[in-house]
Enzyme design. Sequence first.
Site, mmCIF file in Angstrom:
data_model
loop_
_atom_site.group_PDB
_atom_site.id
_atom_site.type_symbol
_atom_site.label_atom_id
_atom_site.label_comp_id
_atom_site.label_asym_id
_atom_site.label_seq_id
_atom_site.Cartn_x
_atom_site.Cartn_y
_atom_site.Cartn_z
ATOM 1 N N TYR A 42 0.854 -1.203 0.000
ATOM 2 C CA TYR A 42 0.000 0.000 0.000
ATOM 3 C C TYR A 42 0.881 1.241 0.000
ATOM 4 C CZ TYR A 42 -3.096 3.681 1.529
ATOM 5 O OH TYR A 42 -3.792 4.862 1.584
ATOM 6 N N GLU A 96 -3.324 7.478 -4.197
ATOM 7 C CA GLU A 96 -3.254 6.199 -3.483
ATOM 8 C C GLU A 96 -3.036 5.074 -4.483
ATOM 9 O OE1 GLU A 96 -6.002 4.722 0.049
ATOM 10 O OE2 GLU A 96 -6.814 4.072 -1.855
#
Length: 395
Positions: free
Chosen positions: A109, A197
């Site tokens: 992530y 993101e």
Amino acid sequence: MEIHEYQAKEILSDFGVPIPRGGLAYSPEQAVYRTHEIGGDAWVVKAQIHSGGRGKAGGIKFCRDDDEIWKAADELLGRRLITNQTGNAGKIIHRLYVEEASDIANEYYIGFVLDRQKERISIVASPEGGVEIEEIARERPDSLIRVTVEPAVGMQPFQAREIAFKLGIDKSLISQAITTLLGCYRAFRDLDATMVEINPLVVTADNHLVALDAKMGFDDNALFRRPNISELRDKSQEDPREMKAADRGLSYVGLEGNIGCIINGAGLAMATMDMIKHAGGEPANFLDIGGGASPERVAKAINLVLGDKNVRAVLVNIFAGINRCDWVAEGIVQAVSKIEMNLPFVVRLSGTNVEEGREILRNSQLPIIMADTLQEAAEKAVAAWQDYEKNQGQG
Ligand code: GDP
Ligand code: MN
């Protein structure tokens, strides 16, 4: 403003972030055509909606031949996808992104956000990609790597290297990881983003680094100087109620209850929300008339709220400082006297010219329920709504 995954990937790719080969499709035929362009023998058909959590909601389909691609596309297009982020209304799928499938060895992530407290861009990364960041933060907060960027110098290669090492990325991919991290940072900074993101960033079985999913958000107040970004806006993904209000210069927040609220200021919206919930109701929306609202503006706000078919009662709660209660009252009279008002309508006015305002409402002879305090207003609105529902039920 949010954009779609494929748009974010296109942007990030220009900044050096590696992405899988893919193409956009508006029909099953086009989706099949894309796979022939891309080549290979496995693909992923991805619903393009402004929301994450698509995988769990059935919006991401893995396919191995033309037939499967056609069926997946046919099933997804036009469908309303409800994810854990969309609310009950969901989002309609109008576009698909078809990508070569990746053989995942490891998922990570990485997220770039604006830390308002520190007034800096801040990076959050985790070796536990693929799940949502809220979940990682809740269950394995220790796995989070946090880095803050010094704005005077920008993100430094050593910071990117440190993140890559902490993620445990193999030595052979470190330079690609650094390019990816610095590319995201530059895209964020150069385009007035509010978030970037990549979840997941993956290492594939054949040892390549790729951004498998990408999300970007942009600062609405900077869009005037980013024409290339503002043209990516997809109004079909926005709440039509909020859009209508924005087009009239009002700010609207759509919720899922039954009491329509007209207020001034975000703080009063919060207080009103709490009070309505405390009284046993749920707000349908909040419409903020802002400061110094003219009677016309107030009337427009009321019409917008009444145009929401979930609204079963209206609560006007104005604490006037710059606003004037007499203008608000005039706006109410303008709007309400023009229509056949059959919903309960509760008004609480306070502050500048409050006596004049109340006088106007009294003289109007309209069926308006008056309240003196916020608590009384919320209780009356909830009670009126419950009565209204009961009467409707009796036919
Ligand atoms: P989201 O659910 O909206 O966040 O959509 P993603 O694009 O992140 O896809 C959800 C999940 O599907 C990812 O976390 C991956 O685990 C999986 N996925 C997506 N694309 C691929 C792919 O090409 N290959 C494989 N094996 N899994 C994929
Ligand atoms: Mn994702």
